[in-house]
Design an enzyme around this catalytic site. Structure first.
Site, PDB file in Angstrom:
ATOM      1  N   GLU A 182      -1.965  -2.977  -9.129  1.00 37.84           N
ATOM      2  CA  GLU A 182      -0.979  -2.497  -9.795  1.00 37.84           C
ATOM      3  C   GLU A 182      -0.839  -1.947 -10.663  1.00 37.84           C
ATOM      4  O   GLU A 182      -0.221  -1.469 -11.314  1.00 37.84           O
ATOM      5  CB  GLU A 182       0.167  -3.587  -9.409  1.00 37.84           C
ATOM      6  N   ASP A 240       0.700  -1.177   0.051  1.00 43.34           N
ATOM      7  CA  ASP A 240       0.352   0.212   0.062  1.00 43.34           C
ATOM      8  C   ASP A 240       0.784   1.549  -0.249  1.00 43.34           C
ATOM      9  O   ASP A 240       0.572   1.875  -0.502  1.00 43.34           O
ATOM     10  CB  ASP A 240      -0.585   0.200   1.266  1.00 43.34           C
TER      11      ASP A 240
END
Length: 183
Positions: free
Chosen positions: A62, A36
């Site tokens: 991603e 994160d």
């Protein structure tokens, strides 16, 4: 909206599909909290490179999608290379790189909202193919496809032509002004 502005100006919309290389390894090795943090750092590296009216969105785990009004495909490759270099140069202990696929096309004026959304998804699919070419070519590079939406069907039937027509930028371009080479 980006599509309306491009259509009104007679310019192209560039879709840059940005995929973090080996991102799963960050989560598996360092945990999701670190993953994160990487996503936040990448966002912070990209945002200063946005132009007025550009749209940046997280497109998946991603992946990021950047939509921008540009004058041509090659014009879209330069900012994509700037984004790639910014991600590669991020400070910190972790090495982060990304692969970017670029597709650009001029939208027809007067697209209804639903048609414009479908048009963006189709352009994104073309950028996605270019991004996978970047992955196959070794990651940490920009691949810009010469094929837009109007030729997507033809490019799908003739994958060899699509592969021979890509423009690739590699990590060496971070060391000097952007340039493109043909594989």
């Amino acid at each position: 909206m980006v599509v309306d502005r491009a259509a009104t100006q007679g310019r192209k919309v560039a879709a840059l599909l940005i995929d973090l290389d080996r991102f799963k390894d960050f989560n598996d090795t360092h945990g999701h909290a670190v993953g994160d943090e990487v996503l936040l750092a990448v966002t912070a590296a990209i945002v200063p490179r946005l132009g007025p009216g550009d749209v940046l969105a997280r497109a998946g785990g991603e992946e990021f999608l950047l939509l921008s009004v540009v004058t041509g495909r090659d014009t879209a490759s330069a900012p994509a290379e700037q984004v790639r270099c910014a991600v590669e140069r991020m400070p910190g202990d972790l090495s982060v790189t990304c692969s970017i696929g670029v597709a650009a096309e001029t939208p027809e004026p007067g697209l209804a909202a639903e048609s414009a959304a479908e048009w963006v998804w189709t352009l994104t699919a073309v950028a996605d193919r270019a991004m996978y070419q970047a992955k196959l070519a070794g990651r940490n590079r920009v691949v810009s496809t010469p094929f837009g939406i109007s030729s997507t069907r033809r490019a799908s039937r003739d994958a060899r032509a699509a592969r021979s027509g890509v423009v690739t930028m590699t990590a060496a371009a971070c060391l000097r002004p952007s340039r493109s080479t043909r594989p």
